[in-house]
Structure formats: C-alpha cells, structure tokens
Design an enzyme around this catalytic site. Sequence first.
Site, PDB file in Angstrom:
ATOM      1  N   ILE A   1       7.787   7.113  16.972  1.00  0.00           N
ATOM      2  CA  ILE A   1       7.443   7.813  15.731  1.00  0.00           C
ATOM      3  C   ILE A   1       6.174   8.643  15.841  1.00  0.00           C
ATOM      4  CG2 ILE A   1       7.080   7.554  13.250  1.00  0.00           C
ATOM      5  CD1 ILE A   1       9.838   6.540  14.150  1.00  0.00           C
TER       6      ILE A   1
ATOM      7  N   ARG B   1      -5.195  10.972   4.269  1.00  0.00           N
ATOM      8  CA  ARG B   1      -4.268  12.083   4.438  1.00  0.00           C
ATOM      9  C   ARG B   1      -2.982  11.884   3.645  1.00  0.00           C
ATOM     10  NH1 ARG B   1      -0.368  12.111   6.937  1.00  0.00           N
ATOM     11  NH2 ARG B   1      -0.495  14.310   7.486  1.00  0.00           N
TER      12      ARG B   1
ATOM     13  N   LYS C   1       0.849  -1.209   0.000  1.00  0.00           N
ATOM     14  CA  LYS C   1       0.000   0.000   0.000  1.00  0.00           C
ATOM     15  C   LYS C   1       0.877   1.250   0.000  1.00  0.00           C
ATOM     16  CE  LYS C   1      -1.721   1.497   4.035  1.00  0.00           C
ATOM     17  NZ  LYS C   1      -1.439   2.920   4.373  1.00  0.00           N
TER      18      LYS C   1
ATOM     19  N   LEU D   1       7.761  19.655   6.955  1.00  0.00           N
ATOM     20  CA  LEU D   1       8.950  19.241   6.184  1.00  0.00           C
ATOM     21  C   LEU D   1       8.628  19.143   4.688  1.00  0.00           C
ATOM     22  CD1 LEU D   1      10.315  16.513   8.638  1.00  0.00           C
ATOM     23  CD2 LEU D   1      11.076  18.890   8.406  1.00  0.00           C
TER      24      LEU D   1
ATOM     25  N   PRO E   1       1.967  16.537  11.145  1.00  0.00           N
ATOM     26  CA  PRO E   1       2.316  17.814  10.508  1.00  0.00           C
ATOM     27  C   PRO E   1       2.939  17.591   9.128  1.00  0.00           C
ATOM     28  CG  PRO E   1       3.898  17.279  12.219  1.00  0.00           C
ATOM     29  CD  PRO E   1       2.802  16.266  12.326  1.00  0.00           C
ATOM     30  N   ILE E   2       2.936  18.654   8.291  1.00  0.00           N
ATOM     31  CA  ILE E   2       3.555  18.535   6.953  1.00  0.00           C
ATOM     32  C   ILE E   2       4.583  19.645   6.731  1.00  0.00           C
ATOM     33  CG2 ILE E   2       1.608  17.328   5.861  1.00  0.00           C
ATOM     34  CD1 ILE E   2       0.768  20.081   4.694  1.00  0.00           C
TER      35      ILE E   2
ATOM     36  N   ARG F   1      -8.653  -0.390   5.012  1.00  0.00           N
ATOM     37  CA  ARG F   1      -7.814   0.621   4.351  1.00  0.00           C
ATOM     38  C   ARG F   1      -6.479   0.004   3.924  1.00  0.00           C
ATOM     39  NH1 ARG F   1      -6.659   5.776   7.502  1.00  0.00           N
ATOM     40  NH2 ARG F   1      -5.476   6.010   5.578  1.00  0.00           N
TER      41      ARG F   1
HETATM   42  C1  EPZ Z   1       4.313   6.921   6.209  1.00  0.00           C
HETATM   43  O1  EPZ Z   1       3.571   7.975   6.818  1.00  0.00           O
HETATM   44  C2  EPZ Z   1       3.361   5.738   6.129  1.00  0.00           C
HETATM   45  N1  EPZ Z   1       2.205   6.073   5.300  1.00  0.00           N
HETATM   46  C3  EPZ Z   1       2.888   5.353   7.537  1.00  0.00           C
HETATM   47  O2  EPZ Z   1       2.083   4.186   7.412  1.00  0.00           O
HETATM   48  C4  EPZ Z   1       4.123   5.011   8.375  1.00  0.00           C
HETATM   49  O3  EPZ Z   1       3.702   4.724   9.691  1.00  0.00           O
HETATM   50  C5  EPZ Z   1       5.085   6.196   8.374  1.00  0.00           C
HETATM   51  O4  EPZ Z   1       5.438   6.547   7.008  1.00  0.00           O
HETATM   52  C6  EPZ Z   1       6.375   5.886   9.120  1.00  0.00           C
HETATM   53  O5  EPZ Z   1       7.002   4.779   8.538  1.00  0.00           O
HETATM   54  C7  EPZ Z   1       2.344   6.018   3.952  1.00  0.00           C
HETATM   55  O6  EPZ Z   1       3.408   5.736   3.431  1.00  0.00           O
HETATM   56  C8  EPZ Z   1       1.115   6.309   3.152  1.00  0.00           C
HETATM   57  P1  EPZ Z   1       6.500  10.331   8.219  1.00  0.00           P
HETATM   58  P2  EPZ Z   1       4.179   9.482   6.810  1.00  0.00           P
HETATM   59  O7  EPZ Z   1       6.356  11.571   7.419  1.00  0.00           O
HETATM   60  O8  EPZ Z   1       4.807   9.764   5.505  1.00  0.00           O
HETATM   61  C9  EPZ Z   1       6.705  13.597  11.653  1.00  0.00           C
HETATM   62  C10 EPZ Z   1       0.202   2.837   7.723  1.00  0.00           C
HETATM   63  O9  EPZ Z   1      -0.246   2.288   8.731  1.00  0.00           O
HETATM   64  N2  EPZ Z   1       6.640  14.581  10.549  1.00  0.00           N
HETATM   65  O10 EPZ Z   1       7.773   9.531   8.132  1.00  0.00           O
HETATM   66  O11 EPZ Z   1       3.129  10.404   7.313  1.00  0.00           O
HETATM   67  C11 EPZ Z   1       5.355  12.942  11.908  1.00  0.00           C
HETATM   68  O12 EPZ Z   1       4.579  13.740  12.782  1.00  0.00           O
HETATM   69  C12 EPZ Z   1       0.685   4.271   7.780  1.00  0.00           C
HETATM   70  O13 EPZ Z   1       0.326   2.279   6.593  1.00  0.00           O
HETATM   71  C13 EPZ Z   1       6.847  15.934  10.832  1.00  0.00           C
HETATM   72  O14 EPZ Z   1       7.086  16.319  11.974  1.00  0.00           O
HETATM   73  O15 EPZ Z   1       5.321   9.327   7.936  1.00  0.00           O
HETATM   74  C14 EPZ Z   1       5.703  11.636  12.521  1.00  0.00           C
HETATM   75  O16 EPZ Z   1       5.927  11.842  13.913  1.00  0.00           O
HETATM   76  C15 EPZ Z   1       0.455   4.885   9.142  1.00  0.00           C
HETATM   77  N3  EPZ Z   1       6.760  16.832   9.812  1.00  0.00           N
HETATM   78  C16 EPZ Z   1       7.043  11.272  11.868  1.00  0.00           C
HETATM   79  O17 EPZ Z   1       7.535  12.487  11.271  1.00  0.00           O
HETATM   80  C17 EPZ Z   1       6.487  16.448   8.521  1.00  0.00           C
HETATM   81  O18 EPZ Z   1       6.441  17.332   7.626  1.00  0.00           O
HETATM   82  C18 EPZ Z   1       6.919  10.198  10.803  1.00  0.00           C
HETATM   83  O19 EPZ Z   1       6.181  10.725   9.750  1.00  0.00           O
HETATM   84  C19 EPZ Z   1       6.271  15.080   8.254  1.00  0.00           C
HETATM   85  C20 EPZ Z   1       6.353  14.155   9.286  1.00  0.00           C
END
Ligand code: EPZ
Length: 418
Positions: free
Chosen positions: A327, A92, A22, A125, A122-123, A397
């Site tokens: 995380i 999201r 996915k 980054l 948050p986004i 999902r």
């Molecule tokens: C991806 O989410 C996955 N989703 C998540 O899988 C997975 O848990 C996660 O990576 C970690 O491996 C998809 O790939 C669709 P991150 P993502 O950006 O991209 C912080 C599932 O169950 N952060 O690495 O959102 C954030 O708050 C889902 O399949 C910022 O602070 O993960 C979090 O604490 C759940 N600012 C950490 O980084 C930002 O701009 C990890 O987020 C972006 C993220």
Amino acid sequence: MTRFKIRGEQKLSGEIRVKGAKNSILPILAAALLSDKTVVLHDLPYLIDIENMMLILQSIGCKIKREGSTMIIDPSSVTDHVIPDRYVKEIRSSIVMLGAVLARMKKAVITYPGGCEIGQRPINLHLQGLRQLGVVISESHGYLECEAPRLTGADIHLDYPSVGATENIILAASAAEGRTIIRNAAKEPEIIDLQNFINSIGGRVHGAGSNTITIEGVKRFNGTEYTIIPDRIVAGTYLVAAAITGSEITVSNVNFEHIQSIVTKLREAGCIITHSNGSVRIKSPQRLRAIEHTKTYPYPGFPTDMQALLMSMLTVAKGTSIITENIFENRFKHVPELIRMGANIRTEGKIAVIQGVPGLKGARVNASDLRGGAALVLAGLKAEGETIVDDIHHIDRGYEKLEESLRSLGADIERVEV
Ligand code: EPZ
C-alpha cells in the site's frame, strides 16, 4: 521531549477496552459540517489527530465541547471556507475537510497536504472525483482553490480503492443534486461508519462496504447522536502485545468481523483466539511460529496499518517470515530500529524477510511514524532489559495514553519527560 521507558519480559494479563476508531472519527467530524444542527458523538479517545481536527472545525466557525469521551458539535455558524494551513500540515487526513466544506459552503481553500513519514500520499483520485461532481479546482502556490456553485451527481470510477478519496467524494456527493455512484470504492469498516453517520443526519448513502456506493444528494440535514465503531487497529495492537509476550488477555468492545485478517495471522502464529459478545480472548504460545507470507491489501485484506505491529512479533517467532507492503512505498522505517534491538530483518523494496531470533535486547530507538512507533513499544515489551522509545508524539496521534493501557495489563512502561 517525552519518551517511553520500558522494562521488558513482563507477562500481560487482564482485560482492556477499545474505544472509537480514529479513522472513523476524522471523516465523521468533517461530515458534521453537512448539517447546521447539533451533532453528539460518543466513545471518542483523546488523540492528537482528533484535537487537530477539532481546531480546524473551530477555526471555520464550529462550536465544539468535549465531555470525556463525548463530543458536542454545533456547526450552525460555519462562516469560513478557508482551511488553515498550520493544521493541514499537522494532520494530512484533514484533506477530507475539502469535500465537507464544499458541500456546506460551495467553495473551499486548502493547502496541498504534503507527503508524510510513510509515503508521498498523492490526492489525484480525490481531485478527479470532486471535479466530476462539478468542482472547479485551481492549484496555485501550493493551494487548492475550489469553487462548486452547483454540485451535481456523477458516475465515478476510482482507479484505486482509496479510503480518503472515497470519503471525500461521499461527503461532497451527499449535498449534490442527483445521484452519485462510486465504483471501485474502498470497503473499509470506517466507510460504513461514515455512511451510517451521514444517514443518521438525513443523508441517503447506500452500499458502503461493497465496491459500489450510491449517494442521493439531499438539501437539508438534521442533528444526531452517534456512537463510533471500535478501532480495529488498536484492537489488533493489543492482541499483538499479548502474542509477542506469550500472554493471555481479553480485549473488549471489538467488532470481530473487522479483525478477521488479523486473527487469521495470529492463529497461524500459534495463538488461540476465541470471541463472544464483543470480547476477544487470546492465549499465546511461549514461542510463536513464523508466518510464511503476509501481503498488505485494501480491506478485507491484511491492513497496512498492522504491518509494523505484525513484524515486531515475527522478529521473535521460530522460523522465517516474509511481509510484502503493497500500500505505502515507505512503510519500513521501523526496520532499522528493530534491528538495533537484535532483530534479523532484510528488506528489498516492498519486501521484508524476517528471520526469527530467540529474543530481543532493549535499546534506545526512535518512533518515526504512528504504527511503526507502536511496533517498537511492543518489541520493548518482549526485549530483555530497558528500551527507550523517543518521539512518541507520533504514537499519541493514534493511541490514547498507550503506556496506561499497557500498564493496566501488567507491562512495565512509563512516560518520562526529559
Ligand atoms: C487511510 O489513509 C488511513 N488514514 C490510513 O491510516 C490507512 O493506512 C490507509 O487509509 C489505508 O488503509 C485515515 O483514514 C485517516 P488511501 P488514506 O487513500 O486515505 C494511494 C493510520 O496509521 N493514493 O487508501 O490516505 C496512496 O498513495 C493511517 O491510521 C493515490 O495514489 O489511504 C497509497 O499508496 C496511516 N491517490 C494508497 O493509495 C490518491 O488520490 C492508499 O491510500 C489517494 C491515494
């Protein structure tokens, strides 16, 4: 309203095949927008998140056909740059559409994706990286209005190796003028899959899987035919299902390298795991051993997406286990539900202490997020008596007909409409 009804204490046996990941498919669907030629993707499961992403692509002008696990995307007539709110709220991770729509249309409008069940998400980054590529982003009334008349390569350092931010920057940089470097990039296998897909349509991305990724922008992209890597979290879920029920099963279509951290934990708990030609065989003890301490980390560390699943099996291990969720700040929502089934778990902030108990009792429980919901199903496989899991749309999902997969291994589980 649909729910799972599970009668526990059944042993599992047999073989189950894993389909495409996915978390690879979602960014690759966005990457299809880079090209105006037809893209064919193979080995896709049927998941709610994929359906929603397809609806987003269709709403901006893509033509898409699904033939079983194959998807044919014709992105030649993309006309719109506004990503519809209703889908962004559904999924999201559609935020990765931003980088792709900007690459194709040089402008984009998307509603701010809210937080979700597991955290604030948050986004910052994502936006910081896109701004360094020359994207002008204004945030008003909950919308991100983005203009990028000229995407230009940049040297970008991520404060945190965010998966989504790495993907969004790769997508926009693939069509930028010049070279982009992403430092402290995410190293997940899904990033490598995105790189390989983009290169298969004529892009020039290198270094995925390491913490430094280089992207040379190109002007034109071709079509391609591409097979998605197997889902390492689904593979891990099936392995934990065998571990918690003391069973022996085979999981096929697995990239063994991608599940190393999961295999290490299962072996520590007393499982015997072997692998050959893309298949993994697990033989589980009648009583698992506790695992002293598990901390979730970015890849190749132990994946946060496996945390709830590992916890479910540790509830019945012999001894005390500790899990630290590094995380996401709100990823213990399965804990009170496991406690209702007789588990002995205490949480303090991001730490959970699990005292193993001899067995669990079936109960009526609620799925509150994708992986936490799957963890409750696995606990139900072990529990004495009947377990009802409500709100299983969370589980749909990320798992294609989980009840059919588990039933094919001998589990007593059915989906009931009520
Ligand atoms: C991806 O989410 C996955 N989703 C998540 O899988 C997975 O848990 C996660 O990576 C970690 O491996 C998809 O790939 C669709 P991150 P993502 O950006 O991209 C912080 C599932 O169950 N952060 O690495 O959102 C954030 O708050 C889902 O399949 C910022 O602070 O993960 C979090 O604490 C759940 N600012 C950490 O980084 C930002 O701009 C990890 O987020 C972006 C993220």
